[in-house]
Scaffold this active site. Structure first.
Site, PDB file in Angstrom:
ATOM      1  N   VAL A  32     -14.375  -0.682  -7.126  1.00  0.00           N
ATOM      2  CA  VAL A  32     -13.903   0.351  -6.200  1.00  0.00           C
ATOM      3  C   VAL A  32     -13.048  -0.477  -5.235  1.00  0.00           C
ATOM      4  O   VAL A  32     -13.262  -1.517  -4.805  1.00  0.00           O
ATOM      5  CB  VAL A  32     -14.974   1.184  -5.622  1.00  0.00           C
ATOM      6  CG1 VAL A  32     -15.801   1.943  -6.538  1.00  0.00           C
ATOM      7  CG2 VAL A  32     -15.958   0.450  -4.738  1.00  0.00           C
ATOM      8  N   GLY A  81      -7.756  -1.291  -6.233  1.00  0.00           N
ATOM      9  CA  GLY A  81      -6.403  -1.184  -6.650  1.00  0.00           C
ATOM     10  C   GLY A  81      -6.461  -0.857  -8.204  1.00  0.00           C
ATOM     11  O   GLY A  81      -5.297  -0.704  -8.834  1.00  0.00           O
ATOM     12  N   GLY A 103      -7.495   1.882  -9.295  1.00  0.00           N
ATOM     13  CA  GLY A 103      -7.560   3.556  -9.528  1.00  0.00           C
ATOM     14  C   GLY A 103      -8.727   4.034  -9.767  1.00  0.00           C
ATOM     15  O   GLY A 103      -8.907   5.193 -10.650  1.00  0.00           O
ATOM     16  N   SER A 104      -9.947   3.570  -9.147  1.00  0.00           N
ATOM     17  CA  SER A 104     -11.152   4.011  -9.338  1.00  0.00           C
ATOM     18  C   SER A 104     -11.431   5.479  -9.236  1.00  0.00           C
ATOM     19  O   SER A 104     -11.952   6.311  -9.951  1.00  0.00           O
ATOM     20  CB  SER A 104     -12.186   3.312  -8.730  1.00  0.00           C
ATOM     21  OG  SER A 104     -12.257   3.595  -7.324  1.00  0.00           O
ATOM     22  N   SER A 105     -10.690   6.017  -8.031  1.00  0.00           N
ATOM     23  CA  SER A 105     -10.759   7.613  -7.828  1.00  0.00           C
ATOM     24  C   SER A 105     -10.164   8.314  -8.939  1.00  0.00           C
ATOM     25  O   SER A 105     -10.665   9.233  -9.163  1.00  0.00           O
ATOM     26  CB  SER A 105     -10.436   7.780  -6.526  1.00  0.00           C
ATOM     27  OG  SER A 105      -9.385   7.589  -6.186  1.00  0.00           O
ATOM     28  N   ALA A 106      -8.876   7.860  -9.244  1.00  0.00           N
ATOM     29  CA  ALA A 106      -8.216   8.849 -10.113  1.00  0.00           C
ATOM     30  C   ALA A 106      -8.701   8.738 -11.610  1.00  0.00           C
ATOM     31  O   ALA A 106      -8.971   9.805 -12.091  1.00  0.00           O
ATOM     32  CB  ALA A 106      -6.800   8.007 -10.322  1.00  0.00           C
ATOM     33  N   ASP A 131      -1.321   6.745 -10.000  1.00  0.00           N
ATOM     34  CA  ASP A 131      -2.770   6.438 -10.388  1.00  0.00           C
ATOM     35  C   ASP A 131      -3.086   7.684 -11.533  1.00  0.00           C
ATOM     36  O   ASP A 131      -3.486   7.372 -12.864  1.00  0.00           O
ATOM     37  CB  ASP A 131      -3.455   6.446  -9.476  1.00  0.00           C
ATOM     38  CG  ASP A 131      -3.526   4.868  -8.800  1.00  0.00           C
ATOM     39  OD1 ASP A 131      -2.610   4.587  -8.609  1.00  0.00           O
ATOM     40  OD2 ASP A 131      -4.598   4.942  -7.824  1.00  0.00           O
TER      41      ASP A 131
HETATM   42  O1  PMV Z   1      -4.820   1.560  -3.863  1.00  0.00           O
HETATM   43  P1  PMV Z   1      -3.826   0.895  -4.829  1.00  0.00           P
HETATM   44  O2  PMV Z   1      -4.065  -0.582  -4.767  1.00  0.00           O
HETATM   45  O3  PMV Z   1      -3.947   1.605  -6.010  1.00  0.00           O
HETATM   46  O4  PMV Z   1      -2.291   1.007  -4.407  1.00  0.00           O
HETATM   47  C1  PMV Z   1      -1.906   2.253  -4.039  1.00  0.00           C
HETATM   48  C2  PMV Z   1      -0.218   2.337  -4.070  1.00  0.00           C
HETATM   49  C3  PMV Z   1       0.587   2.557  -3.303  1.00  0.00           C
HETATM   50  O5  PMV Z   1       2.023   2.592  -3.731  1.00  0.00           O
HETATM   51  C4  PMV Z   1       0.550   1.863  -2.127  1.00  0.00           C
HETATM   52  C5  PMV Z   1       0.142   4.004  -2.718  1.00  0.00           C
HETATM   53  C6  PMV Z   1       0.363   5.100  -3.524  1.00  0.00           C
HETATM   54  O6  PMV Z   1      -0.074   6.303  -3.570  1.00  0.00           O
HETATM   55  O7  PMV Z   1       1.173   5.157  -4.797  1.00  0.00           O
END
Ligand code: PMV
Length: 293
Positions: free
Chosen positions: A84, A87, A89-92, A134
């Site tokens: 988690v 980056g 995308g665990s929540s999506a 995501d």
């Molecule tokens: O939270 P991550 O690591 O999946 O990155 C988010 C990506 C951003 O471009 C910074 C934000 C977004 O909503 O696309």
């Protein structure tokens, strides 16, 4: 039902400003949801959640049930091997897995577009103003070129071998996005120039992916990383990890996601996988090798 994880290859952050980004699905990492009939709706999970995250998960389940007009109650059993706040995308992934599972259980046959739209609304519960990349890459499970909430599927001519290594804790995506917004507002001209540069890199990367040009793709990753350094989104550790893997033979490397910590990705050939993994092992105890088809 399952939903995979994702990683951003190009264009993170600028995607929030209507510029394009490229993301890939990671099928080795996934969330799995099962439903059991129950008197009340509740959940069990292997995820380590604090009280506020538990509240958000309850909210997410209620939100999806309401939007799908589901009256029955279920025990929602959630398991995940996705790290988690890294980056991936665990929540999506959680939202898509929940929606797919409810859709299957109640024979709703929701099309992918509808799953994606609903997952985007659910993402707002977690992230405020997400770009939508995501939920889209995870709903379609394909490499996407994403701009202004519209996804183009990229035909891939060669598999990509990626090594993903976590550099350590990072601030929340929401925080970093807000800080960049503040810096952008104070000097739009400078930032637009960097955003233009990243947009160009991402468009070239789309072509390189389509043509299977790995050397060019690696070079573009290095350029994207430099541009992210100019946006003050990297960290000393991310920088040293990226330069060390290039010395070890990677085609290229960059930070991935919201930055200031978290993941870096290296593009490698079959002959350099081991050397690059070794080079990263002194910086990270969370290293994954994935193949993107
Ligand atoms: O939270 P991550 O690591 O999946 O990155 C988010 C990506 C951003 O471009 C910074 C934000 C977004 O909503 O696309």
């Amino acid at each position: 039902m399952r939903a995979c994880a994702k990683i951003i290859l190009f264009g993170e952050h600028v995607v929030v400003y209507g510029r394009p980004a490229i993301a890939v699905p990671i099928k080795e990492l996934f969330t799995e949801v099962n439903l059991e009939d129950s008197d009340s709706t509740n959940f069990e999970t292997n995820l380590q959640l604090d009280v506020s995250e538990e509240q958000k998960l309850n909210l997410l389940i209620s939100f999806i049930k309401i939007r799908l007009c589901i009256k029955n109650n279920f025990r929602v059993i959630i398991s995940s091997n996705i790290p988690v706040k890294s980056g991936f995308g665990s929540s999506a992934s959680l939202s898509v897995a929940l929606i797919r599972t409810f859709s299957e259980k109640l024979n709703l046959n929701l099309p992918i577009e509808q799953i994606n739209t609903l997952a985007f609304e659910a993402e707002k519960i977690f992230h405020g103003t997400p770009s939508g990349i995501d939920n889209t890459v995870i709903s379609y499970e394909r490499t996407i070129f994403f701009r202004d909430k519209v996804a183009e599927l990229i035909p891939m001519h060669k598999a990509l071998n990626l090594i993903i290594a976590n550099s350590g804790p990072r601030p929340s995506t929401k925080e970093v996005v807000a800080e960049l917004r503040e810096m952008y507002s104070n000097n739009k001209e400078k930032y637009e120039q960097i955003y233009d540069k990243i947009e160009k890199i991402t468009s070239q990367a789309k072509q390189a992916l389509t043509n299977g040009e790995l050397t060019l793709l690696g070079k573009l990753m290095n350029e994207n990383h430099k541009a992210l350094q100019m946006l003050e989104l990297s960290s000393e550790k991310l920088d040293v990890m990226c330069s060390d893997v290039i010395k070890a033979g990677a085609f290229g490397a960059k930070l991935s996601g919201s930055g200031r910590g978290g993941n870096m990705i290296a593009l490698v050939g079959n002959s350099t996988i081991n050397a690059v993994t070794d080079a990263l092992s002194k910086y990270s105890d969370s290293i994954s090798r994935v193949a993107i088809q």
